[in-house]
Design a protein around this motif. Structure first.
Motif, PDB file in Angstrom:
ATOM      1  N   ALA A 263     -12.798  47.782  63.194  1.00 40.84           N
ATOM      2  CA  ALA A 263     -14.036  47.834  63.986  1.00 40.84           C
ATOM      3  C   ALA A 263     -14.309  49.245  64.503  1.00 40.84           C
ATOM      4  O   ALA A 263     -15.453  49.637  64.703  1.00 40.84           O
ATOM      5  N   ARG A 264     -13.252  50.032  64.702  1.00 41.53           N
ATOM      6  CA  ARG A 264     -13.423  51.401  65.192  1.00 41.53           C
ATOM      7  C   ARG A 264     -13.662  52.383  64.049  1.00 41.53           C
ATOM      8  O   ARG A 264     -13.888  53.561  64.282  1.00 41.53           O
ATOM      9  N   PHE A 265     -13.581  51.894  62.836  1.00 40.88           N
ATOM     10  CA  PHE A 265     -13.753  52.737  61.644  1.00 40.88           C
ATOM     11  C   PHE A 265     -15.024  52.270  60.947  1.00 40.88           C
ATOM     12  O   PHE A 265     -14.994  51.409  60.069  1.00 40.88           O
ATOM     13  N   LYS A 266     -16.153  52.839  61.335  1.00 40.33           N
ATOM     14  CA  LYS A 266     -17.447  52.256  60.984  1.00 40.33           C
ATOM     15  C   LYS A 266     -17.915  52.565  59.565  1.00 40.33           C
ATOM     16  O   LYS A 266     -18.502  51.739  58.905  1.00 40.33           O
ATOM     17  N   LYS A 267     -17.672  53.773  59.086  1.00 42.18           N
ATOM     18  CA  LYS A 267     -18.136  54.143  57.752  1.00 42.18           C
ATOM     19  C   LYS A 267     -17.133  53.700  56.693  1.00 42.18           C
ATOM     20  O   LYS A 267     -15.967  53.470  56.992  1.00 42.18           O
ATOM     21  N   MET A 272     -11.352  53.591  54.821  1.00 46.43           N
ATOM     22  CA  MET A 272     -10.342  54.026  53.860  1.00 46.43           C
ATOM     23  C   MET A 272      -9.178  54.695  54.600  1.00 46.43           C
ATOM     24  O   MET A 272      -8.010  54.458  54.287  1.00 46.43           O
ATOM     25  N   TYR A 273      -9.507  55.528  55.603  1.00 51.47           N
ATOM     26  CA  TYR A 273      -8.459  56.187  56.378  1.00 51.47           C
ATOM     27  C   TYR A 273      -7.633  55.163  57.157  1.00 51.47           C
ATOM     28  O   TYR A 273      -6.425  55.338  57.343  1.00 51.47           O
ATOM     29  N   PHE A 274      -8.278  54.109  57.638  1.00 51.92           N
ATOM     30  CA  PHE A 274      -7.575  53.021  58.325  1.00 51.92           C
ATOM     31  C   PHE A 274      -6.533  52.412  57.389  1.00 51.92           C
ATOM     32  O   PHE A 274      -5.355  52.274  57.745  1.00 51.92           O
ATOM     33  N   ARG A 275      -6.942  52.059  56.177  1.00 51.52           N
ATOM     34  CA  ARG A 275      -6.022  51.433  55.229  1.00 51.52           C
ATOM     35  C   ARG A 275      -4.906  52.395  54.800  1.00 51.52           C
ATOM     36  O   ARG A 275      -3.755  51.993  54.625  1.00 51.52           O
ATOM     37  N   ASN A 276      -5.274  53.679  54.616  1.00 46.68           N
ATOM     38  CA  ASN A 276      -4.271  54.663  54.219  1.00 46.68           C
ATOM     39  C   ASN A 276      -3.149  54.760  55.248  1.00 46.68           C
ATOM     40  O   ASN A 276      -1.964  54.806  54.900  1.00 46.68           O
ATOM     41  N   LEU A 277      -3.517  54.805  56.539  1.00 50.98           N
ATOM     42  CA  LEU A 277      -2.509  54.919  57.586  1.00 50.98           C
ATOM     43  C   LEU A 277      -1.641  53.667  57.654  1.00 50.98           C
ATOM     44  O   LEU A 277      -0.406  53.760  57.736  1.00 50.98           O
ATOM     45  N   ILE A 278      -2.273  52.501  57.618  1.00 53.36           N
ATOM     46  CA  ILE A 278      -1.506  51.245  57.727  1.00 53.36           C
ATOM     47  C   ILE A 278      -0.536  51.100  56.562  1.00 53.36           C
ATOM     48  O   ILE A 278       0.642  50.749  56.750  1.00 53.36           O
ATOM     49  N   ASN A 279      -0.987  51.368  55.347  1.00 53.97           N
ATOM     50  CA  ASN A 279      -0.097  51.248  54.181  1.00 53.97           C
ATOM     51  C   ASN A 279       1.080  52.224  54.273  1.00 53.97           C
ATOM     52  O   ASN A 279       2.219  51.877  53.931  1.00 53.97           O
ATOM     53  N   THR A 280       0.801  53.438  54.718  1.00 52.46           N
ATOM     54  CA  THR A 280       1.883  54.426  54.856  1.00 52.46           C
ATOM     55  C   THR A 280       2.847  54.013  55.956  1.00 52.46           C
ATOM     56  O   THR A 280       4.065  54.193  55.829  1.00 52.46           O
ATOM     57  N   ALA A 281       2.305  53.428  57.036  1.00 54.22           N
ATOM     58  CA  ALA A 281       3.163  52.953  58.128  1.00 54.22           C
ATOM     59  C   ALA A 281       4.059  51.807  57.659  1.00 54.22           C
ATOM     60  O   ALA A 281       5.209  51.690  58.103  1.00 54.22           O
ATOM     61  N   VAL A 282       3.553  50.966  56.772  1.00 49.13           N
ATOM     62  CA  VAL A 282       4.381  49.892  56.200  1.00 49.13           C
ATOM     63  C   VAL A 282       5.597  50.491  55.492  1.00 49.13           C
ATOM     64  O   VAL A 282       6.731  50.007  55.648  1.00 49.13           O
ATOM     65  N   LEU A 283       5.381  51.558  54.740  1.00 51.74           N
ATOM     66  CA  LEU A 283       6.487  52.222  54.055  1.00 51.74           C
ATOM     67  C   LEU A 283       7.455  52.836  55.056  1.00 51.74           C
ATOM     68  O   LEU A 283       8.677  52.814  54.855  1.00 51.74           O
ATOM     69  N   TYR A 284       6.909  53.390  56.129  1.00 52.30           N
ATOM     70  CA  TYR A 284       7.759  54.005  57.143  1.00 52.30           C
ATOM     71  C   TYR A 284       8.682  52.971  57.795  1.00 52.30           C
ATOM     72  O   TYR A 284       9.898  53.172  57.907  1.00 52.30           O
TER      73      TYR A 284
END
Length: 369
Positions: A263-267, A272-284
């Motif tokens: 919801a805070r990532f409107k465009k 895409m940046y939201f998903r990139n961070l979450i996926n990388t955090a999963v790996l972390y």
């Protein structure tokens, strides 16, 4: 603010409806050929894309950056020593029609950093400026030769491609570099690591240190969350490769992003940046912290969302793999889901190879498959 955004969306809807109606009426009353209009539009589109991307690259080159490739639809034009030297085939990209591959030089000090920022601003603004020049020339030609097809085609191209491209692409990037230090450092880092010769240890040390400093001093709010996500993802990826603990600040950003959801990532690009961070955090959390529970909580935020581009798809395959949901080992090792525009970028390819090794080693240890 919400009212203003709603009115802006309504204005855009009315504008495009009016333009669509005007074009339809023009075709009907001027007895224009839809085929001729379509051909004219496609020819203009090809010219605009090529000139737009060349403008980006040439101005970057004139200001001390390296212009190494020009992507236009299904082709890549190779550039060396400020000359085009060859053409090769390219996979069509889902997120853009063209792209100028611009690489940084060495950035080891604040002075070199500031010079690069100035060069990037000039290069970014060159694309939209070329669109304006071409549009004026096309409209003038259409009026001079009394050819309504050229006029209508130019108007359609401006409204459907050039103007949206500015507001959601070049214009946004330029403004972000004007006022957003974290975004600017992230751009400098990403365009250093994608160089074909790789990133030097001195440049990497300077940029990572500067990015960490910016991350520490920036408050988390709706205005900064996208830039913080880009920076956190960049540093988190790097720290997974180094095997070091990410630190409290990055974890704070991860969970703030997750709790706020898209919801805070409107465009579209913001999401895409939201998903990139979450996926990388999963790996972390799996490969470094060995905390499967936290990784699973994060994964729920993106498991049912569409991953659009190559980077996202590759990251998503890794997330599924380390969580024991799907055996994606062969897909990862095929490199088929990596972004083809970065083939030959030494530092990036080495980083991606190492990341695959880390996730495969983790999965083998866990015995998921």
């Amino acid at each position: 603010d919400t009212m203003g955004k709603t009115l802006f969306k309504l204005f855009k809807l009315l504008l495009y409806t009016a333009v669509g109606a005007a074009i339809g009426l023009s075709i009907a009353f001027l007895d224009l050929s839809i085929f001729d209009l379509s051909v004219c539009f496609l020819v203009q589109l090809a010219v605009f894309v090529m000139v737009h991307e060349f403008a980006h690259g040439k101005v970057a080159e004139m200001n001390g950056l390296r212009f190494t490739k020009l992507y236009a639809g299904p082709i890549i034009v190779i550039r060396k020593d400020k000359k085009f030297v060859g053409i090769k085939k390219n996979k069509l990209q889902g997120t853009y029609l063209g792209r100028a591959n611009i690489e940084n030089g060495e950035i080891r000090s604040d002075l070199e950093f500031d010079r690069h920022v100035i060069a990037w601003k000039r290069a970014i603004s060159a694309g939209p400026k070329s669109d304006i020049v071409l549009s004026v020339l096309c409209l003038a030609a259409g009026i001079y030769f009394k050819n309504p097809i050229i006029i209508i085609s130019t108007i359609v191209l401006d409204l459907t491609m050039c103007i949206p491209s500015y507001f959601y692409g070049d214009g946004t990037h330029y403004k972000s570099m004007e006022r957003d230090d974290i975004f600017t450092v992230s751009v400098m880092y990403s365009n250093s690591i994608i160089g074909e010769d790789g990133i030097s240890p001195d440049t990497e040390k300077y940029l990572v240190s500067r990015l960490e400093n910016e991350l520490e001093k920036t408050e988390i709010n709706d205005d900064t969350i996208v830039s913080l996500s880009i920076a956190a993802r960049t540093l988190l990826f790097q720290k997974i490769l180094d095997g070091r603990y990410s630190g409290y600040r990055i974890e704070e950003i991860i969970w703030n992003v997750r709790d706020g959801n898209p919801a805070r990532f409107k465009k579209m690009t913001d999401r895409m940046y939201f998903r990139n961070l979450i996926n990388t955090a999963v790996l972390y959390y799996t490969c470094i912290e060995n905390d499967l529970k936290k990784a699973q909580i994060l994964f729920r935020s993106i498991k049912n969302t569409k991953h659009v581009n190559y980077v996202e798809k590759n990251d998503f395959l890794r997330s599924q793999y380390v969580l024991g949901m799907r055996d994606n080992k062969d897909r990862l090792l095929s490199h088929k889901y990596r972004n083809p525009i970065f083939n030959g970028c030494k530092s990036l390819e080495e980083a991606e190879d190492k990341m695959d090794e880390i996730v495969i080693e983790y999965v083998d240890k866990m015995g998921f498959y």
